[in-house]
Design an enzyme around this catalytic site. Structure first.
Site, short mmCIF file in Angstrom:
data_model
loop_
_atom_site.label_atom_id
_atom_site.label_comp_id
_atom_site.label_asym_id
_atom_site.label_seq_id
_atom_site.Cartn_x
_atom_site.Cartn_y
_atom_site.Cartn_z
N ASP A 1 7.91 -6.20 9.44
CA ASP A 1 9.12 -6.30 10.26
C ASP A 1 9.28 -7.67 10.90
O ASP A 1 10.16 -7.85 11.74
CB ASP A 1 9.10 -5.23 11.35
CG ASP A 1 7.88 -5.34 12.25
OD1 ASP A 1 6.76 -5.43 11.71
OD2 ASP A 1 8.03 -5.33 13.48
N ASP B 1 3.60 -9.19 9.43
CA ASP B 1 3.84 -7.78 9.18
C ASP B 1 5.24 -7.59 8.59
O ASP B 1 6.08 -8.49 8.64
CB ASP B 1 3.71 -6.98 10.48
CG ASP B 1 2.25 -6.77 10.87
OD1 ASP B 1 1.37 -7.06 10.04
OD2 ASP B 1 1.99 -6.33 12.01
N ASP C 1 0.82 -1.21 0.00
CA ASP C 1 0.00 0.00 0.00
C ASP C 1 0.85 1.26 0.00
O ASP C 1 0.36 2.35 0.32
CB ASP C 1 -0.90 0.02 1.24
CG ASP C 1 -2.24 -0.66 0.99
OD1 ASP C 1 -2.45 -1.15 -0.14
OD2 ASP C 1 -3.06 -0.72 1.92
N ASP D 1 -7.41 -7.42 13.62
CA ASP D 1 -7.03 -8.75 14.06
C ASP D 1 -7.90 -9.22 15.23
O ASP D 1 -8.39 -10.35 15.25
CB ASP D 1 -5.55 -8.77 14.46
CG ASP D 1 -5.16 -7.58 15.34
OD1 ASP D 1 -6.05 -6.76 15.69
OD2 ASP D 1 -3.97 -7.45 15.67
#
EC number: 2.4.1.32
Length: 574
Positions: A234, A232, A173, A326
């Protein structure tokens, strides 16, 4: 000034006004002399003259109205404190008991290894061996992740799984064209090595992360996948991640999610990251393990987990109505009767926010989203037919009310407002068990599940006192659906290659900022208020002596107000 700073400034001014009135009423500050000189033009000794009447009026109002009103707040905080300590004790006791008896998910859920090993071996055995592996898609949502995109993509591409049974989907994105180009080139590079990696973009950022995940599930190739893992940008999973998680889903048709634990690549970088580790270690070791071991409820952490695609669809898919998509999906899936598995011994490396500003924004998003979801899900939980009444109580009371609302409320109102003000209002009664014994009990139960972080637990308590201001503001914004309740600000990362090989010294140097640009006004305001109350308590001894704690709290607010905790190597930071 941001809305949060304005709210903090208002809180400070209100508390300071009460403190000033209390100080004047008790004689610590006396403006009678100045009033008399200005009003009558004569010299009068302090404390005499016509100005004393309003002090007596304030003392009367204090004893008849202010103190009783605050006393109601005291008892409300006592009730919330008991709720909090019971919840923490329960979680710690259950998690410790589970460890002592050797509780493991394999004892309750079927698990069998897949084939004979990893993806490379399966290629040699041919298509027949690979067919035993289900189709899995791994999603990596990202947004302008220049510092970490290679880490996550590289780690996911290293997962042991037959290449023809694995789809890697990078959901980009990014709004920075340069970063988008780099991410796309990285995907093309891995695709040239034989991996089935898809680079997916969309127009706009509607729904933020939830919108990206939802859009990713709509692709034709995604519909053929039985399971979807999410990491994610990281996060760096170990090669055997899928081999350890997917078998639980394959052999237990009522299981929707397998959640792994987070570990951190930068937990020793600063005092800020050490304290965050203490908080998150307790969350995973106590809260997640307790919810899993008792088959009650625990939430998806948004990453480092594998979902059954059928369960996602059955629960209604990803929704962007809150900033905790989530948690939203996890609650809805639970209400549909699906079960979750938490693997505490399966650890995935990730990165902690390295600056105070980034951490505050992350915590605001989590706290605001959780409180807002509580508001939205109360009725759905109450009328759910596929979960027991005990599980409904656990979700509404323990998971939502105590952790999302009570915890920040009692931490801020009692310890940062009522106790400081009480040193100047002698009519106020504070039970010793509520202001001393309960905090001590919380400290002990936290330390029990955090023995390796024992040295940081006291600092964590002070840090949480400061963070309670932000979490309470976020909870109120979420419950009342204020303007900022659905804001999403991506947490800034630096990448673990921004630190030396010992994971201790920041290598990335940041530009020097002027002091005024580093100041957080709400924290500075509360520090002045707390230090004033501590000094008042020290000089004018009342029935309680809180000045040591108040000085420590004031110092904590002051240091964080100047951004002196975090990775700012150009400044004096810890």
């Amino acid at each position: 000034m941001e809305a949060g700073e304005a709210a903090g400034a208002v809180l400070f001014l209100l508390a300071a006004a009460v403190s000033l009135l209390a100080a004047v009423s008790t004689g610590a500050l006396d403006f009678t002399y100045l009033v008399t000189v200005v009003g009558e033009g004569s010299s009068t000794s302090p404390g005499s003259g016509g100005g004393a009447w309003w002090r007596e009026a304030w003392v009367g109002a204090r004893s008849r109205a202010v103190a009783p009103a605050l006393q109601v707040g005291v008892w409300a905080c006592m009730v919330m404190s008991v709720m909090l300590v019971v919840e923490a004790t329960y979680n710690s006791a259950v998690s410790v008991a589970a460890r002592l008896v050797g509780w493991r998910p394999e004892r309750w859920f079927k698990w069998e290894p897949l084939g004979g090993g990893a993806g490379a071996g399966d290629e040699e055995k041919g298509e027949a061996a690979a067919a035993a592996y289900p189709m899995v898609m791994v999603q990596i949502p990202m947004y302008n992740e220049l510092e970490v995109y290679k880490l996550s993509i590289g780690a996911v591409c290293g997962l042991k799984w037959p290449k023809e049974r694995l789809i890697i989907q990078v959901l980009d994105d990014s709004t920075d064209a340069f970063i988008k180009n780099l991410v796309e080139l990285e995907c093309e590079d891995w695709a040239s090595k034989g991996l089935n990696i898809k680079y997916a973009t969309r127009s706009g950022r509607k729904g933020f992360k939830a919108g990206a995940l939802k859009k990713g599930m709509e692709w034709d190739y995604a519909k053929q996948c039985e399971y979807v893992a999410i990491f994610d940008a990281d996060f760096q999973p170990e090669p055997d991640f899928l081999l350890r998680t997917v078998p639980f889903l394959m052999h237990n048709q009522n299981v929707a999610l397998v959640q792994a634990r987070w570990v951190f690549v930068n937990d020793r970088v600063s005092l800020l990251t050490r304290i965050q580790k203490t908080f998150l270690d307790y969350h995973f070791k106590a809260e997640q393990e307790a919810g899993s071991a008792t088959f009650a409820f625990f939430s998806f952490n948004g990453t480092a987990g594998v979902w059954r695609t059928e369960a996602i669809n059955d629960a209604g898919g990803w929704k962007d109505r809150t900033t905790v998509e989530d948690m939203d999906l996890a609650v809805r899936a639970t209400l549909k009767g699906w079960k979750f598995i938490y693997l505490g011994d399966l650890r995935v490396k990730s990165e902690l926010p390295s600056t105070y500003k980034a951490y505050c924004r992350q915590q605001f998003r989590w706290s605001c989203g959780g409180a807002n979801l509580f508001r939205k899900m109360i009725w759905d939980v109450l009328v759910a037919k596929k979960v027991s009444s005990l599980k409904k109580i656990y979700i509404l009371y323990s998971f939502f009310l105590v952790r999302r609302v009570v915890a920040p409320a009692v931490a801020f109102i009692l310890y940062n407002v009522i106790i400081p003000v009480s040193v100047m209002i002698p009519e106020l009664f504070l039970p010793i068990w509520g202001v001393a014994y309960i905090p001590t009990a919380l400290l002990i139960v936290t330390a029990i599940r955090n023995p390796e972080n024992l040295h940081t637990v006291p600092l964590w308590i002070l840090f949480e006192s400061v963070m309670s201001m932000h979490r309470l503001r976020a909870a109120v914004a979420g419950l009342l659906q204020l303007q900022e309740f659905n804001q999403w600000i991506v947490t800034k990362k630096v990448g673990n290659n921004a630190f030396d090989e010992n994971n201790e010294t920041p290598l990335l140097q940041k530009s020097r900022k002027r002091l005024i640009n580093r100041v957080n006004l709400p924290e500075i305001g509360l520090s002045v208020f707390l230090i004033f109350c501590a000094s008042y308590n020290l000089v004018f001894h009342g029935k309680n002596s809180f000045y040591i704690n108040l000085y420590l709290q004031g110092l904590a607010f002051f240091l964080l107000g100047l951004n002196c905790v975090g990775t700012l190597p150009d400044h004096c930071c810890f």
